[in-house]
Design a protein around this motif. Structure first.
Motif, PDB file in Angstrom:
ATOM      1  N   VAL A 153       7.339 -11.468  -9.534  1.00  0.00           N
ATOM      2  CA  VAL A 153       6.382 -10.355  -9.556  1.00  0.00           C
ATOM      3  C   VAL A 153       7.125  -9.030  -9.775  1.00  0.00           C
ATOM      4  O   VAL A 153       6.672  -8.164 -10.522  1.00  0.00           O
ATOM      5  N   ARG A 154       8.270  -8.881  -9.119  1.00  0.00           N
ATOM      6  CA  ARG A 154       9.097  -7.679  -9.319  1.00  0.00           C
ATOM      7  C   ARG A 154       9.486  -7.538 -10.788  1.00  0.00           C
ATOM      8  O   ARG A 154       9.391  -6.443 -11.369  1.00  0.00           O
ATOM      9  N   SER A 155       9.914  -8.623 -11.414  1.00  0.00           N
ATOM     10  CA  SER A 155      10.341  -8.584 -12.817  1.00  0.00           C
ATOM     11  C   SER A 155       9.187  -8.227 -13.745  1.00  0.00           C
ATOM     12  O   SER A 155       9.326  -7.388 -14.634  1.00  0.00           O
ATOM     13  N   LEU A 156       8.047  -8.878 -13.527  1.00  0.00           N
ATOM     14  CA  LEU A 156       6.899  -8.636 -14.405  1.00  0.00           C
ATOM     15  C   LEU A 156       6.309  -7.253 -14.180  1.00  0.00           C
ATOM     16  O   LEU A 156       5.825  -6.615 -15.127  1.00  0.00           O
ATOM     17  N   ARG A 157       6.316  -6.787 -12.952  1.00  0.00           N
ATOM     18  CA  ARG A 157       5.781  -5.458 -12.658  1.00  0.00           C
ATOM     19  C   ARG A 157       6.613  -4.374 -13.338  1.00  0.00           C
ATOM     20  O   ARG A 157       6.063  -3.413 -13.896  1.00  0.00           O
ATOM     21  N   LYS A 158       7.932  -4.537 -13.311  1.00  0.00           N
ATOM     22  CA  LYS A 158       8.813  -3.500 -13.861  1.00  0.00           C
ATOM     23  C   LYS A 158       9.049  -3.644 -15.357  1.00  0.00           C
ATOM     24  O   LYS A 158       9.058  -2.657 -16.097  1.00  0.00           O
ATOM     25  N   TYR A 159       9.279  -4.901 -15.809  1.00  0.00           N
ATOM     26  CA  TYR A 159       9.766  -5.109 -17.172  1.00  0.00           C
ATOM     27  C   TYR A 159       8.866  -5.976 -18.042  1.00  0.00           C
ATOM     28  O   TYR A 159       9.162  -6.182 -19.220  1.00  0.00           O
ATOM     29  N   ASN A 160       7.806  -6.533 -17.476  1.00  0.00           N
ATOM     30  CA  ASN A 160       6.899  -7.406 -18.208  1.00  0.00           C
ATOM     31  C   ASN A 160       7.613  -8.639 -18.759  1.00  0.00           C
ATOM     32  O   ASN A 160       7.227  -9.198 -19.784  1.00  0.00           O
ATOM     33  N   LYS A 192       0.814  -1.220   0.000  1.00  0.00           N
ATOM     34  CA  LYS A 192       0.000   0.000   0.000  1.00  0.00           C
ATOM     35  C   LYS A 192       0.846   1.269   0.000  1.00  0.00           C
ATOM     36  O   LYS A 192       0.371   2.332  -0.413  1.00  0.00           O
ATOM     37  N   THR A 193       2.099   1.166   0.470  1.00  0.00           N
ATOM     38  CA  THR A 193       2.962   2.339   0.568  1.00  0.00           C
ATOM     39  C   THR A 193       3.869   2.491  -0.643  1.00  0.00           C
ATOM     40  O   THR A 193       3.901   3.533  -1.291  1.00  0.00           O
ATOM     41  N   ASP A 194       4.631   1.443  -0.961  1.00  0.00           N
ATOM     42  CA  ASP A 194       5.582   1.476  -2.070  1.00  0.00           C
ATOM     43  C   ASP A 194       5.855   0.048  -2.531  1.00  0.00           C
ATOM     44  O   ASP A 194       6.781  -0.604  -2.029  1.00  0.00           O
ATOM     45  N   PRO A 195       5.060  -0.466  -3.470  1.00  0.00           N
ATOM     46  CA  PRO A 195       5.229  -1.852  -3.923  1.00  0.00           C
ATOM     47  C   PRO A 195       6.631  -2.160  -4.439  1.00  0.00           C
ATOM     48  O   PRO A 195       7.145  -3.257  -4.224  1.00  0.00           O
ATOM     49  N   ASP A 196       7.248  -1.188  -5.119  1.00  0.00           N
ATOM     50  CA  ASP A 196       8.589  -1.426  -5.661  1.00  0.00           C
ATOM     51  C   ASP A 196       9.613  -1.635  -4.551  1.00  0.00           C
ATOM     52  O   ASP A 196      10.485  -2.508  -4.641  1.00  0.00           O
ATOM     53  N   ASP A 213      11.571  -5.120  -4.099  1.00  0.00           N
ATOM     54  CA  ASP A 213      13.038  -5.072  -4.185  1.00  0.00           C
ATOM     55  C   ASP A 213      13.676  -5.607  -2.908  1.00  0.00           C
ATOM     56  O   ASP A 213      14.586  -6.440  -2.951  1.00  0.00           O
ATOM     57  N   GLY A 214      13.210  -5.117  -1.755  1.00  0.00           N
ATOM     58  CA  GLY A 214      13.797  -5.525  -0.483  1.00  0.00           C
ATOM     59  C   GLY A 214      13.576  -6.993  -0.187  1.00  0.00           C
ATOM     60  O   GLY A 214      14.506  -7.709   0.219  1.00  0.00           O
ATOM     61  N   ALA A 215      12.345  -7.465  -0.410  1.00  0.00           N
ATOM     62  CA  ALA A 215      12.031  -8.872  -0.147  1.00  0.00           C
ATOM     63  C   ALA A 215      12.801  -9.791  -1.094  1.00  0.00           C
ATOM     64  O   ALA A 215      13.339 -10.826  -0.676  1.00  0.00           O
ATOM     65  N   SER A 216      12.867  -9.417  -2.366  1.00  0.00           N
ATOM     66  CA  SER A 216      13.581 -10.237  -3.352  1.00  0.00           C
ATOM     67  C   SER A 216      15.057 -10.337  -3.017  1.00  0.00           C
ATOM     68  O   SER A 216      15.667 -11.405  -3.163  1.00  0.00           O
ATOM     69  N   PHE A 217      15.640  -9.235  -2.558  1.00  0.00           N
ATOM     70  CA  PHE A 217      17.071  -9.244  -2.222  1.00  0.00           C
ATOM     71  C   PHE A 217      17.361 -10.213  -1.076  1.00  0.00           C
ATOM     72  O   PHE A 217      18.217 -11.092  -1.182  1.00  0.00           O
ATOM     73  N   THR A 218      16.631 -10.061   0.030  1.00  0.00           N
ATOM     74  CA  THR A 218      16.883 -10.899   1.209  1.00  0.00           C
ATOM     75  C   THR A 218      16.570 -12.363   0.951  1.00  0.00           C
ATOM     76  O   THR A 218      17.408 -13.242   1.206  1.00  0.00           O
ATOM     77  N   LEU A 219      15.382 -12.653   0.444  1.00  0.00           N
ATOM     78  CA  LEU A 219      14.987 -14.043   0.252  1.00  0.00           C
ATOM     79  C   LEU A 219      15.817 -14.704  -0.843  1.00  0.00           C
ATOM     80  O   LEU A 219      16.174 -15.884  -0.739  1.00  0.00           O
ATOM     81  N   GLY A 220      16.139 -13.942  -1.887  1.00  0.00           N
ATOM     82  CA  GLY A 220      16.991 -14.485  -2.944  1.00  0.00           C
ATOM     83  C   GLY A 220      18.376 -14.814  -2.416  1.00  0.00           C
ATOM     84  O   GLY A 220      18.960 -15.853  -2.756  1.00  0.00           O
ATOM     85  N   TYR A 274      -2.371  -3.944  -5.887  1.00  0.00           N
ATOM     86  CA  TYR A 274      -1.246  -3.062  -5.573  1.00  0.00           C
ATOM     87  C   TYR A 274       0.055  -3.541  -6.214  1.00  0.00           C
ATOM     88  O   TYR A 274       0.992  -2.753  -6.388  1.00  0.00           O
ATOM     89  N   ALA A 275       0.131  -4.832  -6.558  1.00  0.00           N
ATOM     90  CA  ALA A 275       1.361  -5.389  -7.130  1.00  0.00           C
ATOM     91  C   ALA A 275       1.381  -5.342  -8.653  1.00  0.00           C
ATOM     92  O   ALA A 275       2.394  -5.674  -9.262  1.00  0.00           O
ATOM     93  N   LEU A 276       0.272  -4.935  -9.252  1.00  0.00           N
ATOM     94  CA  LEU A 276       0.223  -4.855 -10.706  1.00  0.00           C
ATOM     95  C   LEU A 276       1.107  -3.712 -11.208  1.00  0.00           C
ATOM     96  O   LEU A 276       1.445  -2.807 -10.446  1.00  0.00           O
ATOM     97  N   PRO A 277       1.506  -3.753 -12.482  1.00  0.00           N
ATOM     98  CA  PRO A 277       2.377  -2.692 -13.021  1.00  0.00           C
ATOM     99  C   PRO A 277       1.748  -1.311 -12.884  1.00  0.00           C
ATOM    100  O   PRO A 277       0.528  -1.163 -12.795  1.00  0.00           O
TER     101      PRO A 277
END
Length: 412
Positions: free
Chosen positions: A169-176, A106-110, A114-121, A379-382
């Motif tokens: 989801v991060r990849s598809l939201r930003k770059y499709n 709700k605040t900043d999906p990007d 980004d933060g979740a992908s970095f840590t979990l990845g 909220y996670a859609l592009p």
């Protein structure tokens, strides 16, 4: 202070605390570090709770469902005189995961993605390294030897899926499209479950991969939705767990696959769990210690999460959990025409529901991040322009893709 939810580094740190690798809790040599990290965890949970009440205030139906589910587990355990003190950290962790994902979306999906992908990845890659370095296991815990950075081989999948989904989801939201990082995280997760071999995890990853491939080739059939998933799982549960119809397929299971009809002795465990549920259908037996569970049903869990819920939390806990899945599934279905993201998240939930038919994960609350993502999928859609077209990034440039807005489909 709310601005911290816009910071990728802060989200990454929160996920490091809430998704603390099991190795730190299970290796005696790391006991001091584990104690310190638990103090930080309680502080993070408290801060997230205060922020949610102060800044976001409105409580969603999804979060109400999660709270009811966890509260009922505690009440059932107290009523049955079980070990409810050990529940609190896990429950607070689960609620905090739901809160940080909801507030982040709700605040900043990007920033959240980004933060979740970095840590979990990062955790997935480190775990893969430990599997390669210690093929037979990194340490022993509770008689199990195949433990790695993220813990026992069967349970790691509950962290693999959030890592994969947030990255994709991060990849598809930003770059499709899938980025190299999302492809690597997915491939490494699949390789890990094969090398450390967990049959249930392999099945779950295979199911999800099929959904991912369908999405990438733009073949996303509408019949793959929460209603279908529920029907398949209910049919399997009653057919195999209750009615034992696998005996009708003995020629396949025994003669062709070389397996036994008891699923390696699990039918006896199921019978004992069903008998325990029949004696206490409302409250179940509550959360109990591993040894008490072994004495009662012959195993630490029922080897089926749905049955585990029935015998530990009674019918109310079972129904509340399914209500949560339905809320998530319906949110995804309402957004099915909004690109690949809802379909891929739906695929993760389908795989999750199938895996629960043969495992009862102690760290299942790790998957709650995906359930929260599903419940708040718009909220996670592009990003969109003023005309409702999706906006994507490509080598520093923006591209448009014609797409009606989410509100258009709600009106439909």
């Amino acid at each position: 202070m709310k601005k911290l939810m816009n910071q990728r580094w802060f989200i990454a740190l929160v996920f490091m605390v809430l998704y603390k690798p099991a190795m730190f809790s299970q290796m005696p040599a790391l006991h001091t570090f584990d104690t310190i990290s638990n103090v930080f965890k309680v502080m993070v949970i408290a801060v997230l709770g205060v922020w949610f009440v102060y800044f976001y205030q409105k409580v969603s139906l999804f979060f109400v469902g999660i709270v009811f589910f966890e509260v009922w587990r505690v009440l059932a355990t107290i009523y049955c005189g079980g070990n409810y003190t050990s529940l609190f950290i896990a429950i607070l962790n689960a609620l905090a995961i739901c809160l940080v994902v909801e507030m982040g979306l709700k605040t900043d999906p990007d920033a959240l993605l980004d933060g979740a992908s970095f840590t979990l990845g990062l955790f997935v890659l480190i775990n893969f390294a430990t599997v390669l370095l210690f093929p037979q296991g990194m340490y022993e815990f509770n008689t199990f030897t195949q433990n790695y950075f993220l813990g026992y081989r069967n349970n790691s999948i509950m962290l693999f899926f959030p890592a994969i989904i947030f990255s994709i989801v991060r990849s598809l939201r930003k770059y499709n499209k899938l980025t190299l990082s999302s492809f690597v995280i997915t491939a490494v997760s699949f390789a890990t479950v094969i090398l450390a071999f967990s049959a249930t995890s392999v099945i779950g990853m295979t199911v999800f991969t099929l959904f991912l491939l369908l999405a990438l080739i733009n073949k996303m059939p509408n019949f793959l939705n929460i209603i279908t998933y529920l029907a398949i799982n209910i049919a399997y549960f009653f057919g195999v767990i209750i009615l034992r119809l696998q005996e009708a397929f003995a020629f396949i299971i025994v003669d062709m696959l070389g397996r036994d009809l008891t699923f390696t002795g699990r039918t006896k465990i199921w019978d004992s769990a069903l008998a325990a549920f029949a004696k206490s259908p409302v409250f179940g037996v509550g959360e109990i210690e591993n040894q008490a569970s072994r004495d009662l049903i012959g195993a630490t869990h029922a080897h089926n999460y749905y049955l585990d819920l029935l015998y530990k939390s009674g019918l109310p806990g079972f129904l509340i959990f399914f209500a949560i899945l339905i809320i998530c599934g319906m949110a995804l279905y309402r957004n099915r025409k909004n690109g690949k993201i809802p379909f891929i998240v739906s695929g993760a939930i389908c795989a999750f529901m199938i895996m629960l038919q043969s495992e009862a994960y102690y760290n299942i609350y790790y998957f709650f991040s995906i359930l929260t993502l599903a419940a708040f999928i718009p909220y996670a859609l592009p990003k969109k322009d003023e005309d409702g077209n999706f906006i994507f990034e490509e080598k520093g440039k923006h591209s448009l893709k014609k797409k009606h807005s989410y509100h258009y489909y709600l009106r439909k």
